[in-house]
Write a protein that holds these residues in place. Structure first.
Motif, short mmCIF file in Angstrom:
data_model
loop_
_atom_site.label_atom_id
_atom_site.label_comp_id
_atom_site.label_asym_id
_atom_site.label_seq_id
_atom_site.Cartn_x
_atom_site.Cartn_y
_atom_site.Cartn_z
N MET A 257 0.82 -1.17 0.26
CA MET A 257 -0.05 0.00 0.08
C MET A 257 0.86 1.28 0.00
O MET A 257 2.14 1.22 0.53
CB MET A 257 -0.89 0.30 1.35
N SER A 258 0.60 2.35 -0.59
CA SER A 258 0.89 3.62 -0.57
C SER A 258 0.21 4.57 0.10
O SER A 258 -1.04 4.45 0.10
CB SER A 258 1.55 4.20 -1.92
N PRO A 259 1.01 5.61 0.55
CA PRO A 259 2.27 6.09 0.74
C PRO A 259 3.04 4.91 1.58
O PRO A 259 2.41 4.04 2.18
CB PRO A 259 2.50 7.11 1.59
N ILE A 260 4.21 4.91 1.29
CA ILE A 260 5.10 3.73 1.77
C ILE A 260 5.10 3.33 3.26
O ILE A 260 5.46 2.17 3.55
CB ILE A 260 6.64 4.05 1.25
N HIS A 261 4.47 4.42 4.23
CA HIS A 261 4.60 4.00 5.48
C HIS A 261 3.53 2.91 5.96
O HIS A 261 3.53 2.11 6.76
CB HIS A 261 4.39 5.13 6.29
N HIS A 262 2.45 2.87 4.96
CA HIS A 262 1.50 1.82 4.98
C HIS A 262 1.94 0.62 4.55
O HIS A 262 1.49 -0.47 5.20
CB HIS A 262 0.32 2.20 4.19
N HIS A 263 3.04 0.52 3.71
CA HIS A 263 3.61 -0.85 3.34
C HIS A 263 4.30 -1.23 4.41
O HIS A 263 4.18 -2.58 4.78
CB HIS A 263 4.74 -0.45 2.10
N PHE A 264 5.20 -0.52 5.20
CA PHE A 264 5.71 -1.03 6.36
C PHE A 264 4.77 -1.51 7.42
O PHE A 264 5.05 -2.49 8.12
CB PHE A 264 6.77 -0.05 6.82
N GLU A 265 3.91 -0.73 7.46
CA GLU A 265 2.65 -1.14 8.43
C GLU A 265 2.25 -2.54 8.22
O GLU A 265 1.89 -3.24 9.17
CB GLU A 265 1.69 0.02 8.56
N LEU A 266 1.93 -2.64 7.09
CA LEU A 266 0.97 -4.18 6.52
C LEU A 266 2.06 -5.30 6.62
O LEU A 266 1.63 -6.32 6.52
CB LEU A 266 0.69 -3.88 5.20
N ILE A 267 3.53 -4.78 6.83
CA ILE A 267 4.42 -6.04 6.95
C ILE A 267 4.78 -6.36 8.25
O ILE A 267 5.62 -6.94 8.56
CB ILE A 267 5.67 -5.87 6.00
N GLY A 268 4.01 -5.24 9.19
CA GLY A 268 4.31 -5.91 10.66
C GLY A 268 5.02 -4.75 11.39
O GLY A 268 5.00 -4.98 12.73
N TRP A 269 5.51 -3.69 11.10
CA TRP A 269 6.02 -2.79 11.69
C TRP A 269 4.91 -2.15 12.61
O TRP A 269 3.93 -1.79 12.00
CB TRP A 269 6.75 -1.77 10.69
N LYS A 270 5.11 -1.70 13.67
CA LYS A 270 4.15 -1.00 14.67
C LYS A 270 4.44 0.49 14.08
O LYS A 270 5.57 0.93 13.61
CB LYS A 270 4.75 -1.13 16.15
N GLU A 271 3.34 1.32 14.63
CA GLU A 271 3.46 2.88 14.21
C GLU A 271 4.55 3.43 14.65
O GLU A 271 5.36 4.25 14.18
CB GLU A 271 2.14 3.16 14.36
N GLU A 272 4.70 3.21 16.00
CA GLU A 272 6.01 3.87 16.65
C GLU A 272 7.56 3.57 16.01
O GLU A 272 8.30 4.52 15.99
CB GLU A 272 5.98 3.39 18.20
N LYS A 273 7.63 2.34 15.61
CA LYS A 273 8.78 1.97 14.88
C LYS A 273 8.84 2.74 13.63
O LYS A 273 9.89 3.36 13.37
CB LYS A 273 8.88 0.58 14.65
N ILE A 274 7.84 2.82 12.91
CA ILE A 274 7.86 3.70 11.71
C ILE A 274 8.15 5.15 11.81
O ILE A 274 9.02 5.69 11.08
CB ILE A 274 6.48 3.32 10.80
N VAL A 275 7.39 5.67 12.87
CA VAL A 275 7.97 7.20 13.08
C VAL A 275 9.30 7.22 13.40
O VAL A 275 9.82 8.36 13.05
CB VAL A 275 6.84 7.59 14.06
N GLY A 276 9.91 6.31 14.46
CA GLY A 276 11.05 6.33 14.81
C GLY A 276 12.00 6.44 13.86
O GLY A 276 13.04 7.14 13.49
#
Length: 294
Positions: A257-276
């Protein structure tokens, strides 16, 4: 005196946000989540939105008091107005979509031209350019930056923290006090926007912050610094362009999914990890360029 203004702006905004959140909740004026967004975000429906109105208004008032550069004040105020109209339309229609895309784009272009008219024609990347080229380039940059921050505003704290890491190195490098004041008001917002967010900045905040970032580079002739300081915003925007282009041409998606932050979210990254991680990468690239340019 500027330090006092910065602290005062932070304190005032921090006091006002709980009041604003309470009012928005009382009248049930909240965010409507995009239907095409990840199911993980359904719980966010109804969260008070348009929080950007506070840091835009407070920053604008203090900018006038500090006699900050007019173009910087205008970028916040005018794009904040565009964003507020969009947020208000979304709340009124009870749908994630507010203004139509062409309406928002037209307002952004017109306000960009107006903002640029308050500056002199300057070289771009060290090369002399015509007035037309100057306007064309900076309209593209201001509108692009505004929309880039808006695209990035999809996870709690993401757009705010990436923006802070984008503007801070530029502010310190160029010793601009007003931008530090805007950072202070955004940090007060982030106190309530960290997951789980009590409030979203909405288009009111994201469009204004993106335009401010680009106009800051316009005012200080710092387009190269802007490119390095906005790496995550650029990647977020490119991910959408690549995703849409790939699907239309080949019927295949590059990302889940795009934008790319949703891609990382859907592969299992937590929001806090993506933000950090995103904020850290953005800061490292921005600071690295700042050090090399000294």
């Amino acid at each position: 005196m500027e330090a006092v203004y910065i602290i005062l702006a932070f304190v005032i905004t921090s006091i006002l946000f709980p009041i604003y959140i309470k009012i928005m909740r009382r009248y049930k004026l909240g965010q409507y989540i995009r239907k095409e967004g990840p199911d993980l975000h359904n719980y966010k429906t109804g969260t008070p939105t348009a929080g950007g109105i506070l840091f835009v208004i407070i920053s604008t008032i203090f900018g006038i008091i500090m006699r900050a550069p007019l173009v910087l004040i205008l970028s916040l105020a005018l794009f904040g107005i565009v964003g507020f109209i969009d947020d208000f339309a979304s709340i009124k229609k009870k749908d994630a979509l507010g203004l139509r895309a062409y309406q928002k784009f037209l307002l952004q272009v017109l306000f960009s031209i107006f903002i640029i008219s308050f500056t002199d024609v300057k070289p771009i990347f060290g090369k002399e350019v015509s007035g037309f080229t100057f306007y064309l380039f900076w309209v593209f940059v201001i509108v692009g930056a505004s929309n880039a921050v808006n695209l990035t505003d999809g996870l709690d704290g993401l757009a705010g923290w990436v923006w802070v890491t984008s503007i801070l190195p530029m502010a310190f490098l160029l010793k601009d006090k007003f931008s530090l004041l805007v950072v202070a008001t955004v940090l007060s917002f982030l106190l309530f926007n960290t997951r789980p967010a009590s409030i979203f900045m909405g288009d009111t905040g994201s469009l204004a912050l993106g335009a401010f970032l680009a106009t800051f580079a316009l005012y200080y002739n710092a387009e190269t610094q802007l490119a390095f300081s906005s790496s995550i915003f650029i990647v977020e925007t490119l991910s959408v362009i690549l995703q849409v282009g790939s699907y239309k041409l080949f019927r295949r998606r590059i990302f889940k999914m795009s934008p790319i932050h949703h891609h990382f979210e859907l592969i299992g990254w937590k929001e806090e990890k993506i933000v950090g991680v995103f904020s850290a990468i953005n800061l490292v690239i921005a600071v690295s360029y700042m050090i090399l340019s000294w």
